[in-house]
Write a protein that holds these residues in place. Structure first.
Motif, PDB file in Angstrom:
ATOM      1  N   GLY A 244      -2.650   3.730  10.900  1.00 39.01           N
ATOM      2  CA  GLY A 244      -1.823   3.161  11.444  1.00 39.01           C
ATOM      3  C   GLY A 244      -1.503   3.251  12.844  1.00 39.01           C
ATOM      4  O   GLY A 244      -1.037   2.419  13.620  1.00 39.01           O
ATOM      5  N   GLU A 245      -1.605   4.656  13.369  1.00 36.85           N
ATOM      6  CA  GLU A 245      -1.805   4.803  14.623  1.00 36.85           C
ATOM      7  C   GLU A 245      -2.554   4.280  15.606  1.00 36.85           C
ATOM      8  O   GLU A 245      -2.433   3.633  16.561  1.00 36.85           O
ATOM      9  CB  GLU A 245      -1.578   6.321  14.872  1.00 36.85           C
ATOM     10  CG  GLU A 245      -0.663   7.219  14.353  1.00 36.85           C
ATOM     11  CD  GLU A 245      -0.617   8.654  14.435  1.00 36.85           C
ATOM     12  OE1 GLU A 245      -1.644   9.268  14.988  1.00 36.85           O
ATOM     13  OE2 GLU A 245       0.378   9.476  13.996  1.00 36.85           O
ATOM     14  N   ALA A 246      -3.832   4.028  14.924  1.00 37.32           N
ATOM     15  CA  ALA A 246      -4.877   3.080  15.676  1.00 37.32           C
ATOM     16  C   ALA A 246      -4.612   1.998  15.876  1.00 37.32           C
ATOM     17  O   ALA A 246      -4.897   1.369  16.722  1.00 37.32           O
ATOM     18  CB  ALA A 246      -6.312   3.439  14.882  1.00 37.32           C
ATOM     19  N   TYR A 247      -4.017   1.185  14.771  1.00 41.19           N
ATOM     20  CA  TYR A 247      -3.766   0.023  14.937  1.00 41.19           C
ATOM     21  C   TYR A 247      -2.330  -0.284  15.919  1.00 41.19           C
ATOM     22  O   TYR A 247      -2.521  -1.222  16.723  1.00 41.19           O
ATOM     23  CB  TYR A 247      -3.263  -0.716  13.458  1.00 41.19           C
ATOM     24  CG  TYR A 247      -4.021  -1.113  12.612  1.00 41.19           C
ATOM     25  CD1 TYR A 247      -5.194  -1.892  13.034  1.00 41.19           C
ATOM     26  CD2 TYR A 247      -4.184  -0.563  11.281  1.00 41.19           C
ATOM     27  CE1 TYR A 247      -6.210  -2.328  12.123  1.00 41.19           C
ATOM     28  CE2 TYR A 247      -5.309  -0.983  10.511  1.00 41.19           C
ATOM     29  CZ  TYR A 247      -6.266  -1.588  10.825  1.00 41.19           C
ATOM     30  OH  TYR A 247      -7.166  -2.118   9.868  1.00 41.19           O
ATOM     31  N   TYR A 248      -1.422   0.551  15.893  1.00 42.72           N
ATOM     32  CA  TYR A 248      -0.250   0.491  16.869  1.00 42.72           C
ATOM     33  C   TYR A 248      -1.031   0.654  18.466  1.00 42.72           C
ATOM     34  O   TYR A 248      -0.437  -0.133  19.256  1.00 42.72           O
ATOM     35  CB  TYR A 248       0.413   1.768  16.401  1.00 42.72           C
ATOM     36  CG  TYR A 248       1.503   1.944  17.530  1.00 42.72           C
ATOM     37  CD1 TYR A 248       2.801   1.047  17.264  1.00 42.72           C
ATOM     38  CD2 TYR A 248       1.836   2.944  18.551  1.00 42.72           C
ATOM     39  CE1 TYR A 248       4.028   1.217  18.318  1.00 42.72           C
ATOM     40  CE2 TYR A 248       2.518   3.090  19.435  1.00 42.72           C
ATOM     41  CZ  TYR A 248       3.994   2.016  19.095  1.00 42.72           C
ATOM     42  OH  TYR A 248       4.868   2.096  19.968  1.00 42.72           O
ATOM     43  N   LEU A 253       0.606  -4.718  15.546  1.00 37.46           N
ATOM     44  CA  LEU A 253       1.697  -4.191  14.834  1.00 37.46           C
ATOM     45  C   LEU A 253       2.221  -4.111  13.680  1.00 37.46           C
ATOM     46  O   LEU A 253       2.438  -3.403  12.579  1.00 37.46           O
ATOM     47  CB  LEU A 253       3.064  -4.404  15.695  1.00 37.46           C
ATOM     48  CG  LEU A 253       3.083  -4.174  17.096  1.00 37.46           C
ATOM     49  CD1 LEU A 253       4.190  -4.503  17.918  1.00 37.46           C
ATOM     50  CD2 LEU A 253       2.670  -2.485  17.364  1.00 37.46           C
ATOM     51  N   GLU A 254       1.303  -5.313  12.931  1.00 34.55           N
ATOM     52  CA  GLU A 254       1.667  -5.809  11.867  1.00 34.55           C
ATOM     53  C   GLU A 254       0.687  -4.903  10.888  1.00 34.55           C
ATOM     54  O   GLU A 254       1.262  -4.495   9.635  1.00 34.55           O
ATOM     55  CB  GLU A 254       1.056  -7.204  11.506  1.00 34.55           C
ATOM     56  CG  GLU A 254       1.391  -7.922  10.214  1.00 34.55           C
ATOM     57  CD  GLU A 254       2.967  -8.103  10.017  1.00 34.55           C
ATOM     58  OE1 GLU A 254       3.306  -7.867   8.946  1.00 34.55           O
ATOM     59  OE2 GLU A 254       3.661  -8.500  11.025  1.00 34.55           O
ATOM     60  N   GLN A 255      -0.805  -4.435  11.094  1.00 38.89           N
ATOM     61  CA  GLN A 255      -1.348  -3.526  10.339  1.00 38.89           C
ATOM     62  C   GLN A 255      -0.749  -2.320  10.512  1.00 38.89           C
ATOM     63  O   GLN A 255      -0.844  -1.496   9.401  1.00 38.89           O
ATOM     64  CB  GLN A 255      -2.630  -3.695  10.861  1.00 38.89           C
ATOM     65  CG  GLN A 255      -3.299  -4.945  10.610  1.00 38.89           C
ATOM     66  CD  GLN A 255      -3.742  -4.933   9.020  1.00 38.89           C
ATOM     67  OE1 GLN A 255      -3.434  -3.980   8.253  1.00 38.89           O
ATOM     68  NE2 GLN A 255      -5.006  -5.799   8.800  1.00 38.89           N
ATOM     69  N   ALA A 256      -0.158  -1.984  11.565  1.00 42.86           N
ATOM     70  CA  ALA A 256       0.397  -0.549  11.735  1.00 42.86           C
ATOM     71  C   ALA A 256       1.550  -0.280  10.780  1.00 42.86           C
ATOM     72  O   ALA A 256       1.638   0.598  10.057  1.00 42.86           O
ATOM     73  CB  ALA A 256       0.844  -0.214  13.210  1.00 42.86           C
ATOM     74  N   GLN A 257       2.360  -1.346  10.733  1.00 44.31           N
ATOM     75  CA  GLN A 257       3.309  -1.318   9.780  1.00 44.31           C
ATOM     76  C   GLN A 257       2.915  -1.160   8.557  1.00 44.31           C
ATOM     77  O   GLN A 257       3.618  -0.596   7.323  1.00 44.31           O
ATOM     78  CB  GLN A 257       4.181  -2.593  10.061  1.00 44.31           C
ATOM     79  CG  GLN A 257       5.136  -2.279  11.265  1.00 44.31           C
ATOM     80  CD  GLN A 257       5.639  -3.628  11.638  1.00 44.31           C
ATOM     81  OE1 GLN A 257       5.512  -4.893  11.055  1.00 44.31           O
ATOM     82  NE2 GLN A 257       6.443  -3.855  12.812  1.00 44.31           N
ATOM     83  N   THR A 258       1.984  -2.080   7.996  1.00 45.43           N
ATOM     84  CA  THR A 258       1.448  -2.192   6.456  1.00 45.43           C
ATOM     85  C   THR A 258       1.035  -0.815   6.312  1.00 45.43           C
ATOM     86  O   THR A 258       1.158   0.152   5.192  1.00 45.43           O
ATOM     87  CB  THR A 258       0.137  -3.046   6.485  1.00 45.43           C
ATOM     88  OG1 THR A 258       0.680  -4.354   6.706  1.00 45.43           O
ATOM     89  CG2 THR A 258      -0.240  -3.025   4.924  1.00 45.43           C
ATOM     90  N   MET A 259       0.128  -0.034   7.276  1.00 41.11           N
ATOM     91  CA  MET A 259      -0.416   1.301   6.890  1.00 41.11           C
ATOM     92  C   MET A 259       0.652   2.290   6.949  1.00 41.11           C
ATOM     93  O   MET A 259       0.468   3.322   5.778  1.00 41.11           O
ATOM     94  CB  MET A 259      -1.463   1.632   7.892  1.00 41.11           C
ATOM     95  CG  MET A 259      -2.613   0.983   7.769  1.00 41.11           C
ATOM     96  SD  MET A 259      -3.845   0.948   6.306  1.00 41.11           S
ATOM     97  CE  MET A 259      -3.532  -0.627   5.757  1.00 41.11           C
ATOM     98  N   TRP A 260       1.781   2.440   7.660  1.00 42.80           N
ATOM     99  CA  TRP A 260       2.507   3.233   7.663  1.00 42.80           C
ATOM    100  C   TRP A 260       3.490   3.101   6.364  1.00 42.80           C
ATOM    101  O   TRP A 260       3.982   3.964   5.865  1.00 42.80           O
ATOM    102  CB  TRP A 260       3.523   3.327   8.836  1.00 42.80           C
ATOM    103  CG  TRP A 260       2.584   3.804  10.057  1.00 42.80           C
ATOM    104  CD1 TRP A 260       1.778   4.666  10.018  1.00 42.80           C
ATOM    105  CD2 TRP A 260       3.167   3.699  11.592  1.00 42.80           C
ATOM    106  NE1 TRP A 260       1.249   5.011  11.438  1.00 42.80           N
ATOM    107  CE2 TRP A 260       2.043   4.398  12.075  1.00 42.80           C
ATOM    108  CE3 TRP A 260       3.802   2.866  11.973  1.00 42.80           C
ATOM    109  CZ2 TRP A 260       1.993   4.398  13.477  1.00 42.80           C
ATOM    110  CZ3 TRP A 260       3.834   2.894  13.575  1.00 42.80           C
ATOM    111  CH2 TRP A 260       2.831   3.599  14.129  1.00 42.80           C
ATOM    112  N   ASN A 261       3.813   1.917   5.976  1.00 36.20           N
ATOM    113  CA  ASN A 261       4.454   1.746   4.802  1.00 36.20           C
ATOM    114  C   ASN A 261       3.710   2.454   3.664  1.00 36.20           C
ATOM    115  O   ASN A 261       4.448   2.937   2.791  1.00 36.20           O
ATOM    116  CB  ASN A 261       4.935   0.159   4.564  1.00 36.20           C
ATOM    117  CG  ASN A 261       6.049  -0.346   4.622  1.00 36.20           C
ATOM    118  OD1 ASN A 261       7.012   0.801   4.351  1.00 36.20           O
ATOM    119  ND2 ASN A 261       6.261  -1.225   5.414  1.00 36.20           N
TER     120      ASN A 261
END
Length: 419
Positions: A244-248, A253-261
């Protein structure tokens, strides 16, 4: 007849493996409420540790630590090392040393911790003792070679193993770990990449390579390693956080949110990631998802000022003034100097037509942020609304002093001076 501990634990593990995380965690929570013996507490703590629920693991270990149980003490030390609390782990391990001088796992942990504390000579004494106790343990043999080299001692290979390639891999991983701990990230990554050439499916090495790539800010490379970690092992919880941090950092941001969720489903106690995810939702006006996250995580985050500030921002963005005011008050109660909470609280109080209270909140904000030109301007409008014209002009002039190029303020000062 009720199910045994082992049967209930199997049910919980099966739910977790099937991806029914909340149900699995609820089953574990029910187990915690039963009367557990030593082995059961330790088993449950180890499972929470593997899931990344460090606080729950620590809570289960507390009664074991209280009676100086060696297994509980060692698991606590491992948790502390994982969380970077090296001095605390060292103190815990030293407490065990006098009573258990020949405990193999204790000696290895003492050696590992000594290396982290930059004491290779001390580490060598512990690992050499472990080597004498277990001369045919290849992992201890390899650690002995590595620590002996780090301590600057000449190596005499009087004990050869039948697995030289395995030892070579282990030494290379230890060299990578040591370079990582020392901040030599390029050297660490080179070690891990060489290991991946030998075994491209090693989940542990893939994760370490992803972590180091993140430290080097090569987020695209980190992404490639971490995606492979999850492909190989979908239950590798920390990989979701780091991916998620790598995507962020790549602005995905969409992928970051998916991973963090997904990560928070396993580990809702991670306040840092929860706050980051909630911040993104609020900034993007994704209020439904933000509210869902708030309800899901409130029990874990209610003592954190940023949580309540973001709840206030969520409600303010939807013109829910009463709810926003309550949330900002909760933030202020936990941290009276938190960021811009007093400014936001003042704006909400203004909407609620509580002008004197809004003025007081804005004064508090300006005491913390005396160079905030926008806040001085807003304070002027609040004072004007309260009938204090001359005081409002003083505030607008202060805003102009910070930034003279504000045509709107120049015009309003001129108008009210003429009046």
């Amino acid at each position: 007849m009720g199910h045994s501990f082992e049967e209930q634990l199997d049910q919980a593990e099966n739910l977790l493996i099937a991806g029914e995380i909340e149900a699995g965690l609820q089953q574990l929570a029910l187990l915690e409420e039963t009367e557990l013996n030593h082995d059961q507490m330790l088993t449950l703590a180890e499972l929470y540790y593997e899931l990344g629920h460090m606080e729950k693991a620590k809570k289960l270990l507390e009664p074991l630590i209280a009676v100086a149980d060696i297994d509980g003490q060692l698991l606590m030390a491992e948790i502390q090392l994982d969380e970077g609390e090296i001095e605390d782990a060292w103190a815990e391990l030293l407490l065990c040393k006098e009573e258990y001088p020949n405990h193999l796992r204790l000696l290895v942990l003492l050696a590992d911790t000594s290396m982290l504390l930059d004491m290779p000579e001390v580490a060598y004494e512990y690992i050499d003792h472990a080597r004498q106790l277990a001369p045919h343990d290849t992992s201890i043999q390899d650690a002995w070679h590595y620590v002996r080299t780090a301590a600057g001692l000449e190596i005499h290979t009087d004990m050869e193993t039948e697995e030289p390639e395995l030892l070579s891999d282990q030494r290379l991983e230890l060299e990578g770990d040591d370079a990582a701990y020392s901040g030599h990230f390029e050297e660490a990554l080179a070690c891990y990449q060489e290991l991946l050439q030998r075994d491209a499916k090693s989940v542990t090495i893939l994760y370490k390579a992803g972590f180091i790539a993140s430290q080097l800010k090569d987020y695209l490379l980190a992404e490639s390693y971490l995606k492979e970690v999850i492909r190989q092992d979908p239950e590798y919880i920390q990989a979701y956080r780091l991916l998620g941090e790598a995507y962020y950092h790549q602005q995905d941001l969409e992928q970051a949110q998916t991973m963090w969720n997904r990560y928070l489903t396993y580990n809702p106690e991670d306040a840092e990631i929860a706050i980051q995810l909630l911040t993104l939702y609020v900034q993007q006006h994704r209020y439904g998802e933000a509210e869902s996250l708030i309800h899901r995580l409130q029990a874990d985050l209610e003592e954190y000022p940023p949580y309540w500030y973001l709840v206030g921002e969520l409600y303010r963005g939807q013109d829910k003034w009463e709810e926003a005011a309550t949330a900002y008050q909760a933030c202020i109660q936990r941290s009276s100097d938190y960021q811009d909470v007093h400014w936001a609280y003042a704006r909400v109080l203004q909407e609620l037509e509580q002008i004197p209270e809004a003025i007081q909140a804005m004064r508090h904000h300006l005491s913390l942020n005396p160079e905030d030109k926008v806040a001085w301007k807003d304070m002027g409008y609040l004072l004007l609304e309260n009938g204090e014209v001359s005081e409002a002009i003083v505030c607008w002039e202060h805003s102009l002093h910070i930034d003279p190029y504000q045509e709107e303020i120049l015009e309003i000062i001129q108008r009210y001076q003429e009046e």
